[in-house]
Design an enzyme around this catalytic site. Structure first.
Site, mmCIF file in Angstrom:
data_model
loop_
_atom_site.group_PDB
_atom_site.id
_atom_site.type_symbol
_atom_site.label_atom_id
_atom_site.label_comp_id
_atom_site.label_asym_id
_atom_site.label_seq_id
_atom_site.Cartn_x
_atom_site.Cartn_y
_atom_site.Cartn_z
ATOM 1 N N HIS B 124 0.822 -1.203 0.000
ATOM 2 C CA HIS B 124 0.000 0.000 0.000
ATOM 3 C C HIS B 124 0.863 1.262 0.000
ATOM 4 C CE1 HIS B 124 -3.187 -2.724 1.328
ATOM 5 N NE2 HIS B 124 -4.062 -1.746 1.206
ATOM 6 N N ASN B 156 8.232 -4.145 3.645
ATOM 7 C CA ASN B 156 6.804 -3.821 3.752
ATOM 8 C C ASN B 156 6.193 -4.309 5.056
ATOM 9 O OD1 ASN B 156 4.139 -3.057 2.909
ATOM 10 N ND2 ASN B 156 3.760 -5.179 2.302
#
Lengths: 430, 430
Positions: B124, B156
């Protein structure tokens, strides 16, 4: 009754005045936003309090429009409209000077110093020679918004220059020629899948990696493209001269052009020296593939119809196959690898096994003819070669491939030699 | 007199009606063009007969706005506005699903299958956890317009996740937090100048080369970024709670925030595993440098004033220096190399020779404290560490660096552990 008219007049004034005030209040900010690049409704979203990032700008000049990408410091695309008159005239390159575009934020513009000593030419996207009708129009092609670092010898000054000439000569086949030129950054695929990274690259084999240089000084570097593309539209409907002998159009394509068909073609070339003997058709690509790697649709208002696109891509696959067939196996592999990110046509003849005799003969004919007659210097297409093959574009869609018009025949390698001179073959064009 | 009024009324109607017709005639095409991306005056240029290429699109969602690049099939930038209420709430990740953005031309959108088996997370840009106030807002963060291929383990799911949490917690220092997140593709410099290419790379040493992978299938590949950036604006002027104990603000920065100063910071991290002990400040970059490599100006309406920019960049250089000083020489070299395209500060202390004792002690303190007390799990800033150093931002410009507010202190590596669980450290976040 006079009062009625008077009231009416005042009322119109008030209504129109209100309208003017409304327009002033609402249109100005929008216009300002539009001028700065991406446009959207800035009033409505709560995240836009301090403005939005802008990553590119579009600039309009007399002969072309260019979109400039702030990250790569390269043009994204340059769109020209050329005609026989716009591309002929008295404008001279002598005295022209490259200049940073005054409309591009200097923080994001390439600089003249980025190119100095870089080893790369300042390559035009819209060629100067396309805009000779006025000195202003030619001078404007020297804005850095129209410039990208190109390999000089063997590419910008040679094969690519001939290709530009090829495109310009389409104005002899159709009154209006529209060209979009731009850079590409295409990855290559490693030969085999790495054993310690079994998940990289998916199911198609080795993983895809992009490698390319940058010039200038950090942090404001200028990306060196791996490839360049051109998408060409030759539109005869404005009153061109399709019967001009300069273009050896086949009778079929000539008749299609006369009926109002539009000729379209897409080409991709690596930013590296290209053998002068390679046929242009080896660099024909399906529009669909080019659009995928360039990340845009070209001439959307002309090419929306999927049947048109399919017809063009069928023709493109055929021409590319014919071009690859003209190459010897090693050269063919090299050209295929250079365009590996644009998958080669898989249907039809297996090109690896096709006899290359015919094609080699054709290449001989094109490049080895003695370069003496000054009347034959402008373009090999004026030397009246054998008639081109019949069109490959399926009929009935109103489009045909540009190669159907002129058999992808490029001008001779020495096309730009002034009559009488013969040892000026590497004249720098940057 | 009645006639006068009647005429006036009719006149207003005619004037306004004419205005409406004028608006209908002129505004609709413009709006359509705006909706499709780049906006410019399509009527005026002769080259635009068949439309113009469009290379990106901007989409607005409840919590964020994203620009999507058709060539790299990545977001260009994602802009969020978050508050304490927008980032807290009942919305759950469970049941959310990634989806190709319905507003992006499918030809240019990344596909779910591009990520499958690629080895990369669907990372994201606007974190789901920033948008918990409604399930709709959270679901929308799973549009692929907000997603980029990120290294999972060590990035991430770890360092980057903590960094996202750090940014989210700025809503405890200022009511309104604006964040822009996006990918970068940064080249690296070869160690020495190649002898056979003396002109490449200019006068600054070796040439700059970008190498990065792509995932998916050609020709529609998805570029894997080499780095990601975030630019953060924490604005207390909307009524935040700068005195909140969650933020160990120095008294000076607290007082500046109370006076209406806005905190700003820019960060760049490589898309690779990052050692959990590395201080966040090592990834602070001058805004100016980031803007150069990202090819955009961030928050232009806030940061136009050159004195503000200079003040922030002075502070950034100081924080980065402090961060690099906390690293051992080899790690420092590694972090510096990862951000080589953003030149390190050259003025001030020569960081190579500075004693690293203090900083190592600080790192120990941050990461090695026993992770037992459930009350200390949310954020290391709640563990009441020693007060941060005084602000580095020169006063008087109305801005200060975000690190001046919270000393660049990130949440603990295990911040996301639910109280009681302890062996869930590599929980995938993709």
């Amino acid at each position: 009754m006079r009062l009625l008219f008077m009231g009416f007049g005042v009322g119109v004034a008030v209504g129109a005045g209100g309208c003017y005030l409304y327009l002033s209040a609402t249109k100005q900010p929008q216009a300002a936003r539009v001028a700065r690049g991406i446009a959207f409704d800035e009033e409505q979203h709560h995240a836009l309090k301090f403005g939005a990032p802008e990553t590119e700008i579009v600039r309009q000049y007399e002969g072309y429009i260019a979109a400039y990408d702030y990250r790569t410091r390269n043009p994204k695309w340059v769109l020209e409209h050329i005609t026989r008159s716009s591309s002929s005239g008295d404008a001279k390159r002598d005295g022209t000077e490259f200049f940073p575009d005054p409309g591009v934020d200097p923080h994001f513009s390439a600089k003249l110093s980025d190119f100095r000593g870089s080893g790369y030419d300042r390559g035009h996207m819209a060629p100067a020679a396309d805009h000779k009708s006025s000195q202003k129009a030619m001078n404007e092609t020297f804005s850095l918004i129209n410039i990208s670092p190109q390999v000089g010898a063997g590419f910008n000054r040679d094969y690519w220059a001939r290709f530009e000439r090829y495109v310009k000569e389409l104005t002899y086949a159709a009154a209006d020629v529209y060209v979009i030129t731009g850079p590409l950054w295409l990855p290559t695929q490693s030969q085999s899948q790495s054993q310690d990274e079994p998940h990289k690259g998916g199911s198609t084999g080795g993983k895809w990696t992009l490698v390319h240089d940058w010039i200038g000084k950090p942090p404001g570097l200028v990306a060196v493209p791996t490839h360049y593309y051109k998408v060409v539209v030759a539109d005869p409907r404005g009153g061109g001269e399709p019967g001009n002998p300069a273009v050896a159009a086949s009778s079929e394509s000539e008749s299609q052009l006369a009926k109002g068909a539009v000729a379209v073609g897409a080409f991709v070339m690596p930013n590296q020296p290209i053998d002068a003997r390679n046929p242009l058709s080896a660099y024909v690509v399906p529009l669909e593939d080019l659009e995928q790697v360039a990340g845009t649709r070209f001439f959307p208002d002309l090419l929306e119809d999927p049947r048109r696109r399919a017809a063009l891509d069928t023709a493109a696959a055929g021409w590319r196959q014919e071009g690859l067939m003209q190459l010897k196996p090693f050269e063919r592999l090299s050209v295929k690898q250079a365009l590996a990110a644009l998958p080669a046509p898989t249907s039809g003849v297996t090109i690896e096994t096709v006899d290359t005799k015919i094609s080699n003969a054709a290449v001989q004919e094109t490049v080895s003819a003695p370069a003496t007659s000054s009347s034959s210097l402008l373009s090999s297409s004026r030397a009246l070669p054998p008639p081109p093959p019949p069109p490959k574009t399926p009929p009935g869609t109103g489009v045909l491939h540009v190669c159907d018009v002129n058999a992808c025949r490029m001008p001779r390698p020495d096309f730009y030699l002034p009559s009488g001179s013969s040892n000026n073959n590497n004249k720098p064009r940057q």
